[in-house]
Design a protein around this motif. Structure first.
Motif, PDB file in Angstrom:
ATOM      1  N   THR A   8       0.822  -1.207   0.000  1.00 16.07           N
ATOM      2  CA  THR A   8       0.000   0.000   0.000  1.00 16.07           C
ATOM      3  C   THR A   8       0.859   1.262   0.000  1.00 16.07           C
ATOM      4  O   THR A   8       0.371   2.342  -0.322  1.00 16.07           O
ATOM      5  CB  THR A   8      -0.953   0.026   1.209  1.00 16.07           C
ATOM      6  N   THR A   9       2.130   1.117   0.327  1.00  9.05           N
ATOM      7  CA  THR A   9       3.044   2.253   0.279  1.00  9.05           C
ATOM      8  C   THR A   9       3.274   2.706  -1.156  1.00  9.05           C
ATOM      9  O   THR A   9       3.377   3.899  -1.432  1.00  9.05           O
ATOM     10  CB  THR A   9       4.398   1.890   0.922  1.00  9.05           C
ATOM     11  N   PHE A  10       3.345   1.746  -2.089  1.00 10.79           N
ATOM     12  CA  PHE A  10       3.655   2.066  -3.477  1.00 10.79           C
ATOM     13  C   PHE A  10       2.444   2.057  -4.400  1.00 10.79           C
ATOM     14  O   PHE A  10       2.468   2.689  -5.456  1.00 10.79           O
ATOM     15  CB  PHE A  10       4.710   1.102  -4.019  1.00 10.79           C
ATOM     16  N   CYS A  11       1.377   1.362  -4.048  1.00  6.12           N
ATOM     17  CA  CYS A  11       0.206   1.255  -4.911  1.00  6.12           C
ATOM     18  C   CYS A  11      -0.499   2.602  -5.012  1.00  6.12           C
ATOM     19  O   CYS A  11      -0.850   3.213  -4.005  1.00  6.12           O
ATOM     20  CB  CYS A  11      -0.772   0.205  -4.383  1.00  6.12           C
ATOM     21  N   LYS A  12      -0.720   3.060  -6.248  1.00  2.31           N
ATOM     22  CA  LYS A  12      -1.410   4.334  -6.448  1.00  2.31           C
ATOM     23  C   LYS A  12      -2.838   4.144  -6.951  1.00  2.31           C
ATOM     24  O   LYS A  12      -3.487   5.100  -7.368  1.00  2.31           O
ATOM     25  CB  LYS A  12      -0.627   5.231  -7.393  1.00  2.31           C
ATOM     26  N   GLY A  13      -3.318   2.904  -6.947  1.00  2.00           N
ATOM     27  CA  GLY A  13      -4.705   2.651  -7.310  1.00  2.00           C
ATOM     28  C   GLY A  13      -5.024   2.888  -8.764  1.00  2.00           C
ATOM     29  O   GLY A  13      -6.139   3.290  -9.090  1.00  2.00           O
ATOM     30  N   CYS A  14      -4.086   2.622  -9.647  1.00  2.00           N
ATOM     31  CA  CYS A  14      -4.309   2.880 -11.081  1.00  2.00           C
ATOM     32  C   CYS A  14      -5.292   1.882 -11.695  1.00  2.00           C
ATOM     33  O   CYS A  14      -5.939   2.178 -12.689  1.00  2.00           O
ATOM     34  CB  CYS A  14      -2.995   2.876 -11.847  1.00  2.00           C
ATOM     35  N   GLY A  15      -5.384   0.678 -11.114  1.00  3.34           N
ATOM     36  CA  GLY A  15      -6.339  -0.317 -11.585  1.00  3.34           C
ATOM     37  C   GLY A  15      -5.867  -1.192 -12.719  1.00  3.34           C
ATOM     38  O   GLY A  15      -6.630  -2.026 -13.204  1.00  3.34           O
ATOM     39  N   ILE A  16      -4.635  -1.041 -13.154  1.00  2.15           N
ATOM     40  CA  ILE A  16      -4.123  -1.886 -14.245  1.00  2.15           C
ATOM     41  C   ILE A  16      -4.139  -3.353 -13.833  1.00  2.15           C
ATOM     42  O   ILE A  16      -4.540  -4.214 -14.606  1.00  2.15           O
ATOM     43  CB  ILE A  16      -2.713  -1.434 -14.684  1.00  2.15           C
ATOM     44  N   CYS A  17      -3.740  -3.639 -12.617  1.00  2.00           N
ATOM     45  CA  CYS A  17      -3.721  -5.026 -12.141  1.00  2.00           C
ATOM     46  C   CYS A  17      -5.126  -5.620 -12.141  1.00  2.00           C
ATOM     47  O   CYS A  17      -5.314  -6.790 -12.465  1.00  2.00           O
ATOM     48  CB  CYS A  17      -3.097  -5.120 -10.759  1.00  2.00           C
ATOM     49  N   VAL A  18      -6.102  -4.811 -11.791  1.00  7.76           N
ATOM     50  CA  VAL A  18      -7.498  -5.261 -11.775  1.00  7.76           C
ATOM     51  C   VAL A  18      -7.924  -5.667 -13.188  1.00  7.76           C
ATOM     52  O   VAL A  18      -8.574  -6.690 -13.385  1.00  7.76           O
ATOM     53  CB  VAL A  18      -8.420  -4.152 -11.229  1.00  7.76           C
ATOM     54  N   ASP A  19      -7.518  -4.876 -14.168  1.00 10.61           N
ATOM     55  CA  ASP A  19      -7.888  -5.137 -15.561  1.00 10.61           C
ATOM     56  C   ASP A  19      -7.207  -6.365 -16.149  1.00 10.61           C
ATOM     57  O   ASP A  19      -7.800  -7.066 -16.968  1.00 10.61           O
ATOM     58  CB  ASP A  19      -7.574  -3.929 -16.436  1.00 10.61           C
ATOM     59  N   VAL A  20      -5.955  -6.628 -15.752  1.00 15.75           N
ATOM     60  CA  VAL A  20      -5.214  -7.725 -16.382  1.00 15.75           C
ATOM     61  C   VAL A  20      -5.332  -9.062 -15.665  1.00 15.75           C
ATOM     62  O   VAL A  20      -4.928 -10.082 -16.214  1.00 15.75           O
ATOM     63  CB  VAL A  20      -3.710  -7.384 -16.565  1.00 15.75           C
ATOM     64  N   CYS A  21      -5.897  -9.090 -14.470  1.00 17.08           N
ATOM     65  CA  CYS A  21      -6.008 -10.349 -13.730  1.00 17.08           C
ATOM     66  C   CYS A  21      -6.980 -11.292 -14.439  1.00 17.08           C
ATOM     67  O   CYS A  21      -8.173 -10.997 -14.551  1.00 17.08           O
ATOM     68  CB  CYS A  21      -6.485 -10.092 -12.308  1.00 17.08           C
ATOM     69  N   PRO A  22      -6.497 -12.441 -14.927  1.00 10.55           N
ATOM     70  CA  PRO A  22      -7.381 -13.366 -15.642  1.00 10.55           C
ATOM     71  C   PRO A  22      -8.423 -14.028 -14.745  1.00 10.55           C
ATOM     72  O   PRO A  22      -9.464 -14.473 -15.222  1.00 10.55           O
ATOM     73  CB  PRO A  22      -6.425 -14.404 -16.237  1.00 10.55           C
ATOM     74  N   GLU A  23      -8.163 -14.063 -13.448  1.00 16.46           N
ATOM     75  CA  GLU A  23      -9.094 -14.684 -12.514  1.00 16.46           C
ATOM     76  C   GLU A  23     -10.105 -13.679 -11.955  1.00 16.46           C
ATOM     77  O   GLU A  23     -11.074 -14.066 -11.307  1.00 16.46           O
ATOM     78  CB  GLU A  23      -8.333 -15.354 -11.365  1.00 16.46           C
ATOM     79  N   GLY A  24      -9.860 -12.392 -12.150  1.00 13.71           N
ATOM     80  CA  GLY A  24     -10.765 -11.361 -11.661  1.00 13.71           C
ATOM     81  C   GLY A  24     -10.836 -11.252 -10.148  1.00 13.71           C
ATOM     82  O   GLY A  24     -11.882 -10.933  -9.592  1.00 13.71           O
ATOM     83  N   ILE A  25      -9.703 -11.507  -9.485  1.00 13.70           N
ATOM     84  CA  ILE A  25      -9.704 -11.519  -8.017  1.00 13.70           C
ATOM     85  C   ILE A  25      -9.119 -10.256  -7.391  1.00 13.70           C
ATOM     86  O   ILE A  25      -9.004 -10.166  -6.177  1.00 13.70           O
ATOM     87  CB  ILE A  25      -8.964 -12.758  -7.468  1.00 13.70           C
TER      88      ILE A  25
END
Length: 68
Positions: A8-25
């Motif tokens: 959480t120190t480095f995460c800026k909430g851009c949401g790229i990880c949310v979009d690319v996760c194939p499992e949607g988790i």
């Protein structure tokens, strides 16, 4: 079993990880605001993670690691 670890120190909430996760988790946590004012990403189901590392590879801030 792989586990998604998001700093959480480095995460800026851009949401790229949310979009690319194939499992949607992954999702952005609307309940938390970091000191920098961002909603960090969280993993909603560690058991469903396949360890593909798509989220970690795409994170522009290197805020995600996959523990095996």
């Amino acid at each position: 079993m792989p586990k998604v670890v998001i700093s959480t120190t480095f995460c800026k909430g851009c949401g790229i990880c949310v979009d690319v996760c194939p499992e949607g988790i992954l999702k952005l946590n609307d309940d938390i605001i970091t000191q920098k004012g961002y909603h960090p990403a969280i993993c909603t189901n560690d058991d469903a993670c396949t360890g593909c590392t798509s989220c970690a590879l795409m994170c522009p801030d290197v805020a995600i690691t996959i523990e095996r």
